[in-house]
Design a protein around this motif. Structure first.
Motif, mmCIF file in Angstrom:
data_model
loop_
_atom_site.group_PDB
_atom_site.id
_atom_site.type_symbol
_atom_site.label_atom_id
_atom_site.label_comp_id
_atom_site.label_asym_id
_atom_site.label_seq_id
_atom_site.Cartn_x
_atom_site.Cartn_y
_atom_site.Cartn_z
ATOM 1 N N TRP A 98 8.446 -15.546 1.124
ATOM 2 C CA TRP A 98 9.304 -15.048 2.209
ATOM 3 C C TRP A 98 9.895 -13.689 1.837
ATOM 4 O O TRP A 98 10.032 -12.804 2.688
ATOM 5 C CB TRP A 98 10.414 -16.042 2.524
ATOM 6 N N GLY A 99 10.242 -13.508 0.584
ATOM 7 C CA GLY A 99 10.765 -12.212 0.155
ATOM 8 C C GLY A 99 9.713 -11.126 0.237
ATOM 9 O O GLY A 99 9.995 -9.994 0.656
ATOM 10 N N PRO A 120 -0.616 -14.581 3.692
ATOM 11 C CA PRO A 120 0.675 -15.011 3.127
ATOM 12 C C PRO A 120 1.366 -16.093 3.965
ATOM 13 O O PRO A 120 1.913 -17.049 3.418
ATOM 14 C CB PRO A 120 1.502 -13.717 3.105
ATOM 15 N N LEU A 121 1.331 -15.953 5.284
ATOM 16 C CA LEU A 121 1.972 -16.952 6.139
ATOM 17 C C LEU A 121 1.240 -18.284 6.081
ATOM 18 O O LEU A 121 1.854 -19.351 6.145
ATOM 19 C CB LEU A 121 2.056 -16.441 7.578
ATOM 20 N N PHE A 122 -0.097 -18.233 5.952
ATOM 21 C CA PHE A 122 -0.865 -19.468 5.783
ATOM 22 C C PHE A 122 -0.494 -20.160 4.478
ATOM 23 O O PHE A 122 -0.345 -21.388 4.431
ATOM 24 C CB PHE A 122 -2.364 -19.166 5.812
ATOM 25 N N GLY A 129 10.199 -10.415 -3.332
ATOM 26 C CA GLY A 129 9.870 -11.804 -3.629
ATOM 27 C C GLY A 129 10.687 -12.357 -4.788
ATOM 28 O O GLY A 129 11.179 -13.484 -4.734
ATOM 29 N N VAL A 130 10.843 -11.561 -5.830
ATOM 30 C CA VAL A 130 11.662 -11.988 -6.977
ATOM 31 C C VAL A 130 13.115 -12.154 -6.547
ATOM 32 O O VAL A 130 13.801 -13.094 -6.979
ATOM 33 C CB VAL A 130 11.529 -10.972 -8.129
ATOM 34 N N GLY A 185 17.214 -22.421 1.947
ATOM 35 C CA GLY A 185 17.285 -21.740 0.659
ATOM 36 C C GLY A 185 17.712 -22.679 -0.456
ATOM 37 O O GLY A 185 17.113 -22.685 -1.535
ATOM 38 N N PHE A 186 18.748 -23.488 -0.221
ATOM 39 C CA PHE A 186 19.151 -24.396 -1.304
ATOM 40 C C PHE A 186 18.149 -25.534 -1.460
ATOM 41 O O PHE A 186 18.007 -26.089 -2.549
ATOM 42 C CB PHE A 186 20.593 -24.897 -1.131
#
Length: 339
Positions: free
Chosen positions: A127-128, A85-87, A162-163, A23-24
């Motif tokens: 990911w969100g 999305p995963l691609f 996502g946001v 995440g960071f």
């Protein structure tokens, strides 16, 4: 405790570790064009994650492998239904990794910096979107096959998710940069963290409440996430970078915990509850789970110890020199002991 429950918890822990550490990394990449006013600044920003970013991605690989082995039905349905999305996430991670590896080998770094930015922003957003759909539920038939389309996944709740992750990881990255740098870079990262923190708090809490996990432990996770973000803001305002990062990490942990506690006992809910995938009907055989448990018990402490040692070795702040070659070696970045 049943082994299916144990492995659900372990997979949740793996995703938590990935979101806290990667995440960071994502946040640093997103903030690069906003904080990197000079090439020296951009070099310093990239070097803050240089020794650790590839190790952080291992958490994703292990989480995916554990899902495949422990809950193969979940893995199959997820990777077929969420294929595009995963691609896109995989493509972004590849572009990001190439940018980080080849940036120092190029005479012009602008193109690589753009690739680093988009390769960080894309996964932080997607990911969100993916996890919001997992928590909300998707259309599955009786054979547990995804029957929706890409537009099905781009619903308002998923976009809010996502946001939420995009803002959360950006804040996490800003606090990490404040912890790892000095001078104007640290001041700039601190200003961004102070501005973002209240917005992130509102968006993250709104998303979690909209997910409506309902369980007492879920509410506890929501409260801890909000407290972590509030603590990160308070510590940042006081210039306590270490405490701010710890609070930010706690918020990411609680955010992920809220997602998984709200999901349990499902692993992929269906809009028709009769077709949902659960920890029972998606799991591997007891023998497979037993073998995996012994392997995890032996090797997980070793991996954690090694990664903790890596972060300890590269714990010092970095400061960039205002002049010098465009792609310097390590000597152009001097570790100092501030803060």
């Amino acid at each position: 405790m049943e082994l299916t429950t144990v492995w659900f918890v372990l997979i949740a822990v793996l995703w938590t570790g990935y979101f806290v550490l990667e995440g960071f990394d994502f946040g640093v990449g997103i903030l690069l064009p906003f904080l990197g006013r000079t090439e020296a600044d951009r070099r310093t920003i990239v070097r803050t994650i240089g020794p650790v970013w590839d190790g952080n991605e291992v958490w994703l690989l292990v989480a995916g492998g554990a899902t495949f082995a422990a809950f193969p039905e979940w893995y199959a349905t997820l990777f077929s239904g969420f294929y595009l999305p995963l691609f896109l996430i995989l493509l972004a991670l590849i572009v990001r990794g190439v940018a980080l590896e080849y940036r120092s080998k190029s005479d012009s770094t602008r193109g690589w910096d753009r690739a680093f930015f988009w390769g960080s922003l894309g996964p932080a957003l997607l990911w969100g979107v993916a996890f919001a759909n997992i928590v909300r539920g998707v259309p599955l038939d009786a054979a547990h096959e995804f029957t929706g389309t890409l537009l099905t996944l781009l619903n308002p709740f998923a976009l809010l998710g996502g946001v939420a992750t995009l803002l959360l990881f950006t804040l996490h990255g800003a606090i990490f940069l404040a912890l790892r740098t000095t001078g104007e870079l640290r001041r700039g990262a601190t200003r961004i963290a102070r501005t973002l923190a209240p917005i992130v708090l509102l968006v993250v809490v709104a998303f979690l409440i909209a997910s409506d996990g309902g369980k007492p432990v879920w509410w506890a996770a929501v409260v801890v996430a909000a407290a972590g973000l509030a603590g990160a803001l308070a510590a940042t305002l006081r210039g306590r970078d270490g405490w701010a990062f710890a609070s930010s990490a706690l918020a990411v942990v609680a955010f992920t915990a809220a997602l998984f506690t709200g999901l349990w006992p499902n692993v992929l809910p269906a809009l028709d509850p009769a077709n949902s995938l659960t920890v029972t009907n998606a799991a591997s055989t007891p023998y497979t789970l037993t073998v995996m448990t012994w392997v995890a018990a032996i090797f997980t402490p070793v991996v954690l110890a090694y990664q903790a040692w890596t972060y300890w070795v590269f714990r010092r702040r970095l400061t960039g020199t205002p002049t010098g070659p465009q792609n310097p070696g390590p000597s152009a970045l001097t570790p100092v002991n501030e803060g």
